[in-house]
Design a protein around this motif. Sequence first.
Motif, short mmCIF file in Angstrom:
data_model
loop_
_atom_site.label_atom_id
_atom_site.label_comp_id
_atom_site.label_asym_id
_atom_site.label_seq_id
_atom_site.Cartn_x
_atom_site.Cartn_y
_atom_site.Cartn_z
N VAL A 42 1.35 -0.53 -0.17
CA VAL A 42 0.10 -0.38 -0.15
C VAL A 42 1.23 1.09 -0.33
O VAL A 42 0.91 2.08 -1.16
CB VAL A 42 -0.93 0.03 1.15
CG1 VAL A 42 -1.86 1.01 1.36
CG2 VAL A 42 -1.73 -0.67 1.38
N ASN A 43 1.79 1.71 0.94
CA ASN A 43 2.58 2.32 0.77
C ASN A 43 3.30 2.43 -0.53
O ASN A 43 3.89 3.69 -0.93
CB ASN A 43 3.87 2.32 2.00
CG ASN A 43 4.42 3.55 2.66
OD1 ASN A 43 4.42 4.04 3.02
ND2 ASN A 43 5.57 2.89 3.16
N VAL A 44 3.64 1.54 -1.74
CA VAL A 44 4.24 1.96 -2.80
C VAL A 44 3.17 3.39 -3.21
O VAL A 44 3.92 4.19 -4.02
CB VAL A 44 4.55 0.92 -3.95
CG1 VAL A 44 4.07 1.22 -4.74
CG2 VAL A 44 5.12 -0.29 -2.80
N TYR A 45 2.10 3.34 -2.97
CA TYR A 45 1.48 4.77 -3.47
C TYR A 45 0.93 5.28 -3.30
O TYR A 45 1.15 7.12 -3.88
CB TYR A 45 -0.57 4.06 -3.41
CG TYR A 45 -0.84 2.62 -4.97
CD1 TYR A 45 -0.57 2.78 -6.03
CD2 TYR A 45 -0.50 1.59 -3.52
CE1 TYR A 45 -0.89 1.72 -6.38
CE2 TYR A 45 -0.93 0.01 -4.52
CZ TYR A 45 -1.10 0.34 -5.91
OH TYR A 45 -1.44 -1.09 -6.65
N ASN A 46 1.48 6.50 -1.69
CA ASN A 46 1.98 7.40 -1.71
C ASN A 46 0.72 8.23 -1.43
O ASN A 46 1.21 9.20 -1.63
CB ASN A 46 3.20 7.89 -2.16
CG ASN A 46 4.95 7.13 -2.57
OD1 ASN A 46 4.95 6.47 -1.17
ND2 ASN A 46 5.52 7.11 -3.87
N THR A 47 0.29 7.51 -0.91
CA THR A 47 -1.01 8.28 -0.71
C THR A 47 -0.94 8.99 0.37
O THR A 47 -2.37 10.29 0.19
CB THR A 47 -2.52 7.02 -0.46
OG1 THR A 47 -2.26 5.99 0.90
CG2 THR A 47 -2.28 6.38 -1.91
N SER A 59 -1.38 5.20 3.83
CA SER A 59 -0.57 4.21 4.04
C SER A 59 -1.52 3.24 5.53
O SER A 59 -1.90 2.14 5.58
CB SER A 59 0.69 4.00 3.74
OG SER A 59 0.88 4.53 2.59
N GLU A 69 -5.16 -2.24 -6.31
CA GLU A 69 -4.93 -1.10 -6.81
C GLU A 69 -6.53 -0.20 -6.78
O GLU A 69 -6.60 0.95 -6.03
CB GLU A 69 -4.08 -0.56 -8.29
CG GLU A 69 -4.12 0.52 -8.50
CD GLU A 69 -3.78 1.11 -9.99
OE1 GLU A 69 -3.30 2.07 -10.81
OE2 GLU A 69 -3.39 0.29 -10.70
N VAL A 122 -7.13 0.05 -2.53
CA VAL A 122 -6.62 1.03 -2.41
C VAL A 122 -7.81 2.74 -2.35
O VAL A 122 -7.41 3.44 -1.74
CB VAL A 122 -4.88 1.54 -2.77
CG1 VAL A 122 -3.93 2.84 -2.49
CG2 VAL A 122 -4.30 0.32 -1.50
N ASN A 123 -7.72 2.98 -3.84
CA ASN A 123 -8.16 4.05 -4.70
C ASN A 123 -9.03 4.18 -3.61
O ASN A 123 -9.56 5.46 -3.74
CB ASN A 123 -8.22 3.66 -6.26
CG ASN A 123 -6.91 4.31 -6.76
OD1 ASN A 123 -6.34 4.21 -6.34
ND2 ASN A 123 -6.60 3.26 -8.10
#
Length: 215
Positions: A92-97, A100, A126, A129-130
């Motif tokens: 989840v952290n990969v998406y830099n939201t 996380s 994805e 997460v969105n």
Amino acid sequence: MDEEEALGEQLYSRIYPKHSENAGKLTGMLLELPGHVLGQILQDEVMLTAAVDKAVRALQVDQEEPSKITSKDEDDASVSSDSLGEQLFDLVNVYNTGYSQKITGMLLEQHKEAVLNLLSDPKQLEEQVNKALKTLKEQHVEETDISDSSDTEDSERLGDRLFSLVEELDHCHAHEITGMLLEMDASVVRRLLSERTMLVAAVQKAQAALDTGHM
């Protein structure tokens, strides 16, 4: 030699000195991360240390589980859940939201099978997460009036909590290190409060900066 092999060799050479026995397995685990994340990890010693530590813990859990099956089913279940949570957080952290920790918590409320599917299906992850990010942003808009009036109070609370944890790691330089860490984004500071490994790595980096005279 393709890009993955090149990354693998670089990772292996960095991991081997401290983890010679499991260097191959740890390298393989980290290679499951997206390419751009691996690139960042190789350039940042703190990120590399944190990633390797998590992989080591996951590997220890995998090795310990078979011997515990007959006696500690409940413990195994909780350890397994912790491991799932860490793996999910990394993805989840990969998406830099910026959310996380919250998004991971929301996704972990699903059944274990659903969480396992997310770990193996990037497209589904994805989408989830969105969807979670959209929900959080809508909540944030509703709460803006309240949070704006308490920003200073929140910062002070974060500072107090961070100081107490930093003091355990470095009593002599707790004030200086806490001040350095509080210069980071509030969402990162909150992660430091909940991620012991990340906090230790950040404190070590701050200590190194103090040693070289860079405040």
